[in-house]
Design a protein around this motif. Structure first.
Motif, PDB file in Angstrom:
ATOM      1  N   ASP A 183       0.861  -1.181   0.000  1.00  0.00           N
ATOM      2  CA  ASP A 183       0.000   0.000   0.000  1.00  0.00           C
ATOM      3  C   ASP A 183       0.909   1.246   0.000  1.00  0.00           C
ATOM      4  OD1 ASP A 183      -1.574   2.161   0.908  1.00  0.00           O
ATOM      5  OD2 ASP A 183      -2.990   0.766   1.839  1.00  0.00           O
ATOM      6  N   PRO A 184       0.741   2.166  -0.969  1.00  0.00           N
ATOM      7  CA  PRO A 184       1.635   3.328  -1.068  1.00  0.00           C
ATOM      8  C   PRO A 184       1.679   4.181   0.195  1.00  0.00           C
ATOM      9  CG  PRO A 184       0.173   3.204  -2.975  1.00  0.00           C
ATOM     10  CD  PRO A 184      -0.283   2.142  -2.034  1.00  0.00           C
ATOM     11  N   SER A 185       0.605   4.158   0.983  1.00  0.00           N
ATOM     12  CA  SER A 185       0.585   4.995   2.194  1.00  0.00           C
ATOM     13  C   SER A 185       1.511   4.449   3.280  1.00  0.00           C
ATOM     14  CB  SER A 185      -0.836   5.123   2.712  1.00  0.00           C
ATOM     15  OG  SER A 185      -1.274   3.865   3.186  1.00  0.00           O
ATOM     16  N   TRP A 186       2.041   3.248   3.113  1.00  0.00           N
ATOM     17  CA  TRP A 186       2.957   2.677   4.101  1.00  0.00           C
ATOM     18  C   TRP A 186       4.411   3.081   3.826  1.00  0.00           C
ATOM     19  CZ3 TRP A 186       1.114  -3.144   3.775  1.00  0.00           C
ATOM     20  CH2 TRP A 186      -0.256  -3.210   4.097  1.00  0.00           C
ATOM     21  N   VAL A 187       4.648   3.730   2.700  1.00  0.00           N
ATOM     22  CA  VAL A 187       6.027   3.982   2.264  1.00  0.00           C
ATOM     23  C   VAL A 187       6.329   5.478   2.266  1.00  0.00           C
ATOM     24  CG1 VAL A 187       7.668   3.570   0.386  1.00  0.00           C
ATOM     25  CG2 VAL A 187       5.808   1.971   0.748  1.00  0.00           C
ATOM     26  N   SER A 188       7.506   5.834   2.739  1.00  0.00           N
ATOM     27  CA  SER A 188       7.910   7.247   2.734  1.00  0.00           C
ATOM     28  C   SER A 188       8.338   7.648   1.334  1.00  0.00           C
ATOM     29  CB  SER A 188       9.091   7.439   3.676  1.00  0.00           C
ATOM     30  OG  SER A 188      10.241   6.881   3.087  1.00  0.00           O
ATOM     31  N   GLY A 189       8.425   8.952   1.092  1.00  0.00           N
ATOM     32  CA  GLY A 189       8.963   9.425  -0.180  1.00  0.00           C
ATOM     33  C   GLY A 189      10.431   9.032  -0.294  1.00  0.00           C
ATOM     34  N   GLU A 190      10.945   9.021  -1.526  1.00  0.00           N
ATOM     35  CA  GLU A 190      12.341   8.626  -1.702  1.00  0.00           C
ATOM     36  C   GLU A 190      13.253   9.802  -1.368  1.00  0.00           C
ATOM     37  OE1 GLU A 190      13.074   5.892  -4.826  1.00  0.00           O
ATOM     38  OE2 GLU A 190      15.035   6.743  -5.285  1.00  0.00           O
ATOM     39  N   GLU A 191      14.214   9.529  -0.470  1.00  0.00           N
ATOM     40  CA  GLU A 191      15.158  10.573  -0.079  1.00  0.00           C
ATOM     41  C   GLU A 191      16.477  10.305  -0.803  1.00  0.00           C
ATOM     42  OE1 GLU A 191      17.423  12.019   3.986  1.00  0.00           O
ATOM     43  OE2 GLU A 191      15.960  10.404   4.093  1.00  0.00           O
ATOM     44  N   THR A 197      31.900  14.574  -2.654  1.00  0.00           N
ATOM     45  CA  THR A 197      33.201  14.237  -3.244  1.00  0.00           C
ATOM     46  C   THR A 197      33.030  13.531  -4.582  1.00  0.00           C
ATOM     47  OG1 THR A 197      33.811  13.756  -0.961  1.00  0.00           O
ATOM     48  CG2 THR A 197      35.470  13.274  -2.664  1.00  0.00           C
ATOM     49  N   THR A 198      32.164  12.528  -4.616  1.00  0.00           N
ATOM     50  CA  THR A 198      32.041  11.708  -5.826  1.00  0.00           C
ATOM     51  C   THR A 198      30.890  12.152  -6.728  1.00  0.00           C
ATOM     52  OG1 THR A 198      30.563  10.206  -4.660  1.00  0.00           O
ATOM     53  CG2 THR A 198      32.905   9.666  -4.593  1.00  0.00           C
ATOM     54  N   GLY A 199      29.953  12.929  -6.199  1.00  0.00           N
ATOM     55  CA  GLY A 199      28.774  13.314  -6.973  1.00  0.00           C
ATOM     56  C   GLY A 199      27.751  12.183  -7.075  1.00  0.00           C
ATOM     57  N   LEU A 200      28.048  11.039  -6.463  1.00  0.00           N
ATOM     58  CA  LEU A 200      27.138   9.892  -6.557  1.00  0.00           C
ATOM     59  C   LEU A 200      26.014   9.991  -5.521  1.00  0.00           C
ATOM     60  CD1 LEU A 200      29.739   7.056  -7.186  1.00  0.00           C
ATOM     61  CD2 LEU A 200      28.283   8.226  -8.848  1.00  0.00           C
ATOM     62  N   GLU A 201      24.905   9.309  -5.842  1.00  0.00           N
ATOM     63  CA  GLU A 201      23.694   9.466  -5.033  1.00  0.00           C
ATOM     64  C   GLU A 201      23.294   8.174  -4.312  1.00  0.00           C
ATOM     65  OE1 GLU A 201      20.755  10.890  -7.805  1.00  0.00           O
ATOM     66  OE2 GLU A 201      21.891  12.721  -8.215  1.00  0.00           O
ATOM     67  N   THR A 202      22.792   8.349  -3.098  1.00  0.00           N
ATOM     68  CA  THR A 202      22.251   7.230  -2.336  1.00  0.00           C
ATOM     69  C   THR A 202      20.775   7.502  -2.095  1.00  0.00           C
ATOM     70  OG1 THR A 202      24.350   6.685  -1.288  1.00  0.00           O
ATOM     71  CG2 THR A 202      22.373   6.043  -0.093  1.00  0.00           C
ATOM     72  N   ALA A 203      19.942   6.501  -2.402  1.00  0.00           N
ATOM     73  CA  ALA A 203      18.495   6.656  -2.222  1.00  0.00           C
ATOM     74  C   ALA A 203      18.048   5.862  -1.003  1.00  0.00           C
ATOM     75  CB  ALA A 203      17.769   6.155  -3.460  1.00  0.00           C
ATOM     76  N   VAL A 204      17.136   6.434  -0.235  1.00  0.00           N
ATOM     77  CA  VAL A 204      16.613   5.742   0.954  1.00  0.00           C
ATOM     78  C   VAL A 204      15.096   5.859   0.985  1.00  0.00           C
ATOM     79  CG1 VAL A 204      16.781   5.485   3.470  1.00  0.00           C
ATOM     80  CG2 VAL A 204      18.667   6.541   2.217  1.00  0.00           C
ATOM     81  N   ARG A 205      14.431   4.750   1.294  1.00  0.00           N
ATOM     82  CA  ARG A 205      12.973   4.771   1.519  1.00  0.00           C
ATOM     83  C   ARG A 205      12.651   3.905   2.721  1.00  0.00           C
ATOM     84  NH1 ARG A 205       9.141   4.686  -3.799  1.00  0.00           N
ATOM     85  NH2 ARG A 205       7.864   6.104  -2.586  1.00  0.00           N
ATOM     86  N   SER A 206      11.635   4.287   3.491  1.00  0.00           N
ATOM     87  CA  SER A 206      11.227   3.432   4.605  1.00  0.00           C
ATOM     88  C   SER A 206       9.808   2.930   4.440  1.00  0.00           C
ATOM     89  CB  SER A 206      11.368   4.132   5.953  1.00  0.00           C
ATOM     90  OG  SER A 206      11.657   5.488   5.803  1.00  0.00           O
ATOM     91  N   LEU A 207       9.600   1.750   5.004  1.00  0.00           N
ATOM     92  CA  LEU A 207       8.301   1.077   4.959  1.00  0.00           C
ATOM     93  C   LEU A 207       7.855   0.853   6.406  1.00  0.00           C
ATOM     94  CD1 LEU A 207       6.123  -0.794   3.552  1.00  0.00           C
ATOM     95  CD2 LEU A 207       7.762  -2.649   3.852  1.00  0.00           C
ATOM     96  N   LYS A 208       6.615   1.219   6.712  1.00  0.00           N
ATOM     97  CA  LYS A 208       6.053   0.981   8.055  1.00  0.00           C
ATOM     98  C   LYS A 208       4.680   0.363   7.894  1.00  0.00           C
ATOM     99  CE  LYS A 208       8.021   4.231  11.350  1.00  0.00           C
ATOM    100  NZ  LYS A 208       8.494   5.496  10.787  1.00  0.00           N
ATOM    101  N   PHE A 209       4.460  -0.763   8.575  1.00  0.00           N
ATOM    102  CA  PHE A 209       3.130  -1.379   8.503  1.00  0.00           C
ATOM    103  C   PHE A 209       2.861  -2.210   9.743  1.00  0.00           C
ATOM    104  CE2 PHE A 209       4.312  -5.786   7.605  1.00  0.00           C
ATOM    105  CZ  PHE A 209       5.622  -5.638   7.189  1.00  0.00           C
ATOM    106  N   ARG A 210       1.577  -2.456   9.994  1.00  0.00           N
ATOM    107  CA  ARG A 210       1.163  -3.289  11.118  1.00  0.00           C
ATOM    108  C   ARG A 210       0.982  -4.718  10.622  1.00  0.00           C
ATOM    109  NH1 ARG A 210       0.154  -1.526  15.943  1.00  0.00           N
ATOM    110  NH2 ARG A 210      -0.021   0.676  15.362  1.00  0.00           N
TER     111      ARG A 210
END
Ligand SMILES: *[C@@H]1O[C@H](CO)[C@@H](O)[C@H](O)[C@H]1NC(C)=O
Ligand SMILES: *[C@@H]1O[C@H](CO)[C@@H](O)[C@H](O)[C@H]1NC(C)=O
Ligand SMILES: *[C@@H]1O[C@H](CO)[C@@H](O)[C@H](O)[C@H]1NC(C)=O
Length: 286
Positions: A183-191, A197-210
């Motif tokens: 369910d999309p409402s369980w997931v945070s936006g992508e950070e 230094t390198t210009g490279l990117e790290t993506a993080v997302r969290s999931l929370k559910f019961r």
């Protein structure tokens, strides 16, 4: 995008209209660039034309404003290349408007333009361009991190993070529970975090559910995180964990462990045992 690229992107369409407006003799009929590409890959740049009576004097390929390939059929040798830092032109395979490029860097992404001009004295020119995307893929599969150690209990809140490291641009991250998109409402936006230094990117997302009984199959549940680029890349990591389930709330062997809401197979179990009891009572009363 570098300032040069954005300047080129803004000015080219205007030039394109002006120059194509005056040329009728040679017309570009096809322009293709391999896109998307991953760093280190290569492919064919294809520029095809129709020469309604005129003959080609020169065909040139540019990345942004830099020319890297020229074919002039009346000169020897007919093909000239100009060294580029962002890829290698394979001169043994390239001919006419078809150029084989190899070993692209992330800066090979940009606007590719093919320009064909007719013979003297007019040198009527036609050109066309296309954008090529180059992706520096993540170094490894996405990483899953969990807040708490197993075992979990029903109705407990589960929090999971997923991250993908050192890519450019960062991939899309998506979560699945038992192979069903969550369910999309369980997931945070992508950070997205950029390493300066390198210009490279790290993506993080969290999931929370019961934890709901219908998610658990034989006391287990699987969470999967997928990192992807459309048409280019797909990698996943999985986390299987145990859930303490009271006997009559678990699924029977053979039932499906899909995420479902409301009265799922759990209800069936109760209905079954109820009819069994009724049947026994019925037998006893005879
Ligand atoms: C491809 O590019 C990388 C990085 O720029 C370089 O280290 C490597 O030597 C290149 N490979 C070839 C075959 O040129
Ligand atoms: C997930 O990330 C957030 C911040 O990005 C952090 O506060 C939290 O502790 C992390 N949770 C897990 C389970 O790693
Ligand atoms: C950025 O990347 C470099 C090289 O991989 C690494 O040594 C450094 O720790 C990274 N910086 C951050 C803030 O992650």
């Amino acid at each position: 995008m570098t300032p040069t690229h954005s300047f080129t992107a803004a000015v080219l369409p205007l030039l394109l209209i002006i120059i194509q407006g005056v040329s009728q003799a040679i017309k570009i009929t096809k322009l293709e660039v391999p896109s998307p590409l991953a760093v280190g890959e290569g492919g064919w740049l294809v520029c095809d034309w129709e020469d309604e009576g005129d003959h080609v004097y020169a065909l040139k390929w540019y990345l942004g404003i830099d020319e890297f390939y020229r074919w002039t059929p009346l000169e020897t040798p007919p093909v000239k290349t100009f060294p580029m830092q962002h890829f290698i032109v394979d001169t043994s395979e390239s001919q006419y408007g078809c150029v084989r490029i190899r070993n692209v860097t992330v800066d090979a992404g940009g606007n590719y333009r093919c320009e064909v001009s007719g013979e003297a004295p007019v040198f009527k020119t036609s050109f066309s361009s296309a954008f090529m995307t180059v992706v520096d893929l993540p170094d490894e599969r996405p990483r899953i991190s969990v807040e708490k150690e197993v075992p979990y209990k029903l109705q407990q809140l589960v929090a999971i993070n997923c991250s993908s490291h050192s890519a450019k641009p960062a991939p899309q991250l998506a979560f699945y529970i038992n192979n069903q998109r969550v369910d999309p409402s369980w997931v945070s936006g992508e950070e997205v975090i950029v390493n300066k230094t390198t210009g490279l990117e790290t993506a993080v997302r969290s999931l929370k559910f019961r934890l709901r009984p219908t998610m658990v199959h034989l006391g287990k549940l699987q969470v999967k995180c997928v990192a992807s680029y459309p048409d280019l890349y797909w990698q996943s990591s999985e986390w299987d964990f145990d859930v303490d389930v009271p006997f009559n709330q678990g699924h029977l062997p053979g039932s499906q462990g899909f995420v479902s809401y409301g009265g799922g197979p759990g209800t069936t179990v109760h209905t079954l045992s109820l009819s069994l009891i009724l049947m026994i009572i019925n037998l006893l009363l005879r």
